[in-house]
Design a protein around this motif. Structure first.
Motif, PDB file in Angstrom:
ATOM      1  N   PHE A   1       0.833  -1.210   0.000  1.00 46.10           N
ATOM      2  CA  PHE A   1       0.000   0.000   0.000  1.00 46.10           C
ATOM      3  C   PHE A   1       0.866   1.259   0.000  1.00 46.10           C
ATOM      4  O   PHE A   1       0.641   2.179  -0.797  1.00 46.10           O
ATOM      5  N   TYR A   2       1.852   1.312   0.887  1.00 42.89           N
ATOM      6  CA  TYR A   2       2.729   2.474   0.959  1.00 42.89           C
ATOM      7  C   TYR A   2       3.528   2.645  -0.333  1.00 42.89           C
ATOM      8  O   TYR A   2       3.750   3.767  -0.793  1.00 42.89           O
ATOM      9  N   PHE A   3       3.975   1.535  -0.894  1.00 42.18           N
ATOM     10  CA  PHE A   3       4.745   1.610  -2.134  1.00 42.18           C
ATOM     11  C   PHE A   3       3.890   2.187  -3.255  1.00 42.18           C
ATOM     12  O   PHE A   3       4.332   3.069  -4.009  1.00 42.18           O
ATOM     13  N   ALA A   4       2.669   1.691  -3.387  1.00 37.74           N
ATOM     14  CA  ALA A   4       1.785   2.149  -4.469  1.00 37.74           C
ATOM     15  C   ALA A   4       1.434   3.623  -4.319  1.00 37.74           C
ATOM     16  O   ALA A   4       1.489   4.388  -5.292  1.00 37.74           O
ATOM     17  N   THR A   5       1.061   4.039  -3.101  1.00 35.48           N
ATOM     18  CA  THR A   5       0.703   5.437  -2.901  1.00 35.48           C
ATOM     19  C   THR A   5       1.922   6.345  -3.066  1.00 35.48           C
ATOM     20  O   THR A   5       1.816   7.443  -3.637  1.00 35.48           O
ATOM     21  N   SER A   6       3.083   5.898  -2.583  1.00 36.73           N
ATOM     22  CA  SER A   6       4.301   6.696  -2.732  1.00 36.73           C
ATOM     23  C   SER A   6       4.683   6.826  -4.201  1.00 36.73           C
ATOM     24  O   SER A   6       5.106   7.896  -4.657  1.00 36.73           O
ATOM     25  N   PHE A   7       4.541   5.739  -4.943  1.00 31.87           N
ATOM     26  CA  PHE A   7       4.876   5.770  -6.366  1.00 31.87           C
ATOM     27  C   PHE A   7       4.031   6.794  -7.103  1.00 31.87           C
ATOM     28  O   PHE A   7       4.540   7.551  -7.943  1.00 31.87           O
ATOM     29  N   VAL A   8       2.732   6.831  -6.809  1.00 34.26           N
ATOM     30  CA  VAL A   8       1.843   7.782  -7.483  1.00 34.26           C
ATOM     31  C   VAL A   8       2.299   9.216  -7.224  1.00 34.26           C
ATOM     32  O   VAL A   8       2.410  10.031  -8.148  1.00 34.26           O
ATOM     33  N   VAL A   9       2.569   9.531  -5.951  1.00 34.03           N
ATOM     34  CA  VAL A   9       2.989  10.889  -5.592  1.00 34.03           C
ATOM     35  C   VAL A   9       4.319  11.233  -6.257  1.00 34.03           C
ATOM     36  O   VAL A   9       4.495  12.313  -6.834  1.00 34.03           O
ATOM     37  N   ILE A  10       5.292  10.305  -6.178  1.00 37.03           N
ATOM     38  CA  ILE A  10       6.622  10.555  -6.743  1.00 37.03           C
ATOM     39  C   ILE A  10       6.547  10.676  -8.265  1.00 37.03           C
ATOM     40  O   ILE A  10       7.198  11.538  -8.867  1.00 37.03           O
ATOM     41  N   PHE A  11       5.752   9.823  -8.907  1.00 38.97           N
ATOM     42  CA  PHE A  11       5.666   9.846 -10.368  1.00 38.97           C
ATOM     43  C   PHE A  11       5.123  11.185 -10.866  1.00 38.97           C
ATOM     44  O   PHE A  11       5.678  11.788 -11.791  1.00 38.97           O
ATOM     45  N   PHE A  12       4.032  11.660 -10.258  1.00 44.09           N
ATOM     46  CA  PHE A  12       3.456  12.922 -10.731  1.00 44.09           C
ATOM     47  C   PHE A  12       4.300  14.116 -10.317  1.00 44.09           C
ATOM     48  O   PHE A  12       4.296  15.141 -11.012  1.00 44.09           O
ATOM     49  N   ASN A  13       5.031  14.003  -9.218  1.00 39.95           N
ATOM     50  CA  ASN A  13       5.988  15.050  -8.872  1.00 39.95           C
ATOM     51  C   ASN A  13       7.109  15.100  -9.908  1.00 39.95           C
ATOM     52  O   ASN A  13       7.541  16.181 -10.330  1.00 39.95           O
ATOM     53  N   ALA A  14       7.563  13.923 -10.333  1.00 36.93           N
ATOM     54  CA  ALA A  14       8.577  13.855 -11.383  1.00 36.93           C
ATOM     55  C   ALA A  14       8.037  14.439 -12.685  1.00 36.93           C
ATOM     56  O   ALA A  14       8.756  15.151 -13.409  1.00 36.93           O
ATOM     57  N   ALA A  15       6.774  14.155 -12.999  1.00 37.78           N
ATOM     58  CA  ALA A  15       6.169  14.697 -14.214  1.00 37.78           C
ATOM     59  C   ALA A  15       6.066  16.219 -14.145  1.00 37.78           C
ATOM     60  O   ALA A  15       6.290  16.915 -15.146  1.00 37.78           O
ATOM     61  N   LEU A  16       5.749  16.748 -12.958  1.00 40.55           N
ATOM     62  CA  LEU A  16       5.691  18.200 -12.767  1.00 40.55           C
ATOM     63  C   LEU A  16       7.063  18.828 -12.987  1.00 40.55           C
ATOM     64  O   LEU A  16       7.192  19.844 -13.692  1.00 40.55           O
ATOM     65  N   ILE A  17       8.087  18.239 -12.390  1.00 40.86           N
ATOM     66  CA  ILE A  17       9.450  18.748 -12.550  1.00 40.86           C
ATOM     67  C   ILE A  17       9.872  18.679 -14.015  1.00 40.86           C
ATOM     68  O   ILE A  17      10.497  19.609 -14.541  1.00 40.86           O
ATOM     69  N   ALA A  18       9.526  17.591 -14.686  1.00 40.48           N
ATOM     70  CA  ALA A  18       9.880  17.447 -16.100  1.00 40.48           C
ATOM     71  C   ALA A  18       9.186  18.501 -16.947  1.00 40.48           C
ATOM     72  O   ALA A  18       9.798  19.104 -17.836  1.00 40.48           O
ATOM     73  N   ALA A  19       7.902  18.750 -16.679  1.00 40.59           N
ATOM     74  CA  ALA A  19       7.155  19.751 -17.452  1.00 40.59           C
ATOM     75  C   ALA A  19       7.718  21.147 -17.207  1.00 40.59           C
ATOM     76  O   ALA A  19       7.856  21.948 -18.147  1.00 40.59           O
ATOM     77  N   ALA A  20       8.044  21.454 -15.937  1.00 46.86           N
ATOM     78  CA  ALA A  20       8.630  22.764 -15.628  1.00 46.86           C
ATOM     79  C   ALA A  20       9.974  22.924 -16.323  1.00 46.86           C
ATOM     80  O   ALA A  20      10.286  23.989 -16.869  1.00 46.86           O
ATOM     81  N   ASN A  21      10.763  21.851 -16.338  1.00 45.31           N
ATOM     82  CA  ASN A  21      12.070  21.908 -16.977  1.00 45.31           C
ATOM     83  C   ASN A  21      11.937  22.109 -18.489  1.00 45.31           C
ATOM     84  O   ASN A  21      12.707  22.873 -19.102  1.00 45.31           O
ATOM     85  N   GLU A  22      10.974  21.441 -19.109  1.00 45.43           N
ATOM     86  CA  GLU A  22      10.738  21.634 -20.543  1.00 45.43           C
ATOM     87  C   GLU A  22      10.343  23.077 -20.836  1.00 45.43           C
ATOM     88  O   GLU A  22      10.790  23.660 -21.826  1.00 45.43           O
ATOM     89  N   ARG A  23       9.525  23.647 -19.974  1.00 48.95           N
ATOM     90  CA  ARG A  23       9.127  25.043 -20.163  1.00 48.95           C
ATOM     91  C   ARG A  23      10.336  25.966 -20.013  1.00 48.95           C
ATOM     92  O   ARG A  23      10.500  26.909 -20.789  1.00 48.95           O
ATOM     93  N   PHE A  24      11.168  25.687 -19.033  1.00 47.81           N
ATOM     94  CA  PHE A  24      12.351  26.519 -18.811  1.00 47.81           C
ATOM     95  C   PHE A  24      13.295  26.484 -20.010  1.00 47.81           C
ATOM     96  O   PHE A  24      14.036  27.434 -20.260  1.00 47.81           O
ATOM     97  N   GLN A  25      13.264  25.389 -20.751  1.00 42.62           N
ATOM     98  CA  GLN A  25      14.140  25.256 -21.908  1.00 42.62           C
ATOM     99  C   GLN A  25      13.473  25.725 -23.202  1.00 42.62           C
ATOM    100  O   GLN A  25      14.028  25.567 -24.286  1.00 42.62           O
ATOM    101  N   GLY A  26      12.276  26.296 -23.073  1.00 46.18           N
ATOM    102  CA  GLY A  26      11.594  26.847 -24.233  1.00 46.18           C
ATOM    103  C   GLY A  26      10.978  25.815 -25.145  1.00 46.18           C
ATOM    104  O   GLY A  26      10.643  26.122 -26.299  1.00 46.18           O
ATOM    105  N   ARG A  27      10.806  24.603 -24.652  1.00 55.64           N
ATOM    106  CA  ARG A  27      10.195  23.557 -25.478  1.00 55.64           C
ATOM    107  C   ARG A  27       8.715  23.403 -25.131  1.00 55.64           C
ATOM    108  O   ARG A  27       8.289  23.810 -24.049  1.00 55.64           O
TER     109      ARG A  27
END
Length: 317
Positions: free
Chosen positions: A104-130
């Motif tokens: 249970f903890y692994f699954a819930t942690s994965f969801v939070v970490i995955f979407f946090n990673a997606a947020l960081i990736a999207a912000a980074n793409e924006r910062f690079q003008g893509r």
């Protein structure tokens, strides 16, 4: 400290300006919350369904609980340690319980970490003008899926081990474990950024995060503290609204329909405050982490942030 708070405030404002220009970044914490609810339901519903439909299993679980309660009552006067009743739980049940809890903890942690990673990736793409957006962020995070799974496994294991130890030690031990937990959270503050932006594994993420923290020790703590203080203020506000609403509803017998309506509105407002802050804080934190990590690793000043603020944030303390 006032200078650091001022500089951290400048970083918050910069993150806010980025968010105002790209409000789609708010969708990542929202998706994370919705996915977390789905995961929680997927674990809770089968258990509830099984216990309500299988009478023999329900009786067995009730017997285990009664046995544990009887053992607790018998052991408390003699030892004063409520933890002595753990032996009353059959070994198979205990192992199954730990395995289910870990999953249970692994699954819930994965969801939070995955979407946090997606947020960081999207912000980074924006910062690079893509081009950026939900699909871009999730796509980049999906490419880092093995690393994210590895980091989730390490983070989940560490957190559960600390919690298990904390439950089995005295007051002094709990304080020590709590401090270790805080230290772990600080040391891994940039771990997800390292995973998604550099593609490193769990050990590499810990090292990279530690290196960045050492360079931004004071500022990173102020940023984390700033979110914490703001969170406390918002929590107090939300609790005040909910309590006021409950009180108004409870007093509706004398206040009438108007009191009930006002109470419902206050409770709803309190819930909105909690949910809104969680979404906003998660988004701003992800943007700030991305900007700080980029500047720490390659000296890039991302759009929307001031070079002087970043330079001061990364000066050797």
């Amino acid at each position: 400290m006032p200078g650091r708070i001022k500089r951290s405030s400048a970083l918050f404002k910069a993150s806010w300006s980025v968010l105002r220009e790209d409000k789609t970044l708010l969708l990542f914490p929202i998706l994370s919350s919705l996915a977390s609810l789905v995961v929680i339901a997927s674990f809770a519903i089968p258990v509830v369904t099984l216990l309500t439909t299988d009478e023999s299993l329900r009786d067995e679980v009730t017997a285990v609980i009664d046995q544990a309660n009887q053992s607790r009552s018998a052991a408390a006067p003699a030892s004063g340690n409520a933890g002595d009743d753990a032996a009353a739980i059959p070994e198979g049940w205990e192992i199954a319980g730990y395995a289910y809890l870990f999953a249970f903890y692994f699954a819930t942690s994965f969801v939070v970490i995955f979407f946090n990673a997606a947020l960081i990736a999207a912000a980074n793409e924006r910062f690079q003008g893509r081009p950026t957006g939900i699909g871009v962020g999730i796509g980049v995070a999906a490419k880092r899926l093995p690393q994210i799974l590895g980091w989730t496994l390490v983070a989940t294991t560490i957190n559960l081990v600390l919690r298990a130890i904390e439950e089995r030690v005295g007051l002094v031990g709990r304080i020590i474990i709590a401090l270790l937990g805080v230290g772990w959270a600080i040391a891994t503050y940039f771990a997800v950024s390292a995973v998604v932006l550099e593609g490193v594994g769990p050990i590499g993420a810990i090292k990279r995060s530690g290196q960045t923290i050492r360079r931004t020790w004071g500022e990173s703590l102020v940023i984390a503290t700033g979110f914490g203080v703001a969170g406390i203020i918002v929590t107090v506000l939300g609790i005040g609204l909910v309590v006021g609403g409950v009180f108004a509803i409870a007093s509706s017998a004398t206040a009438g329909a108007l009191g009930t309506t006002a109470g419902i509105i206050l409770v709803a407002a309190g819930i909105i405050v909690f949910v809104g802050w969680a979404i906003l804080a998660g988004t701003l934190r992800g943007i700030t982490q991305t900007a700080l990590f980029r500047f720490a690793t390659d000296g890039t000043v991302v759009p929307g942030f001031d070079q002087q603020d970043l330079q001061v944030a990364f000066q050797h303390k």
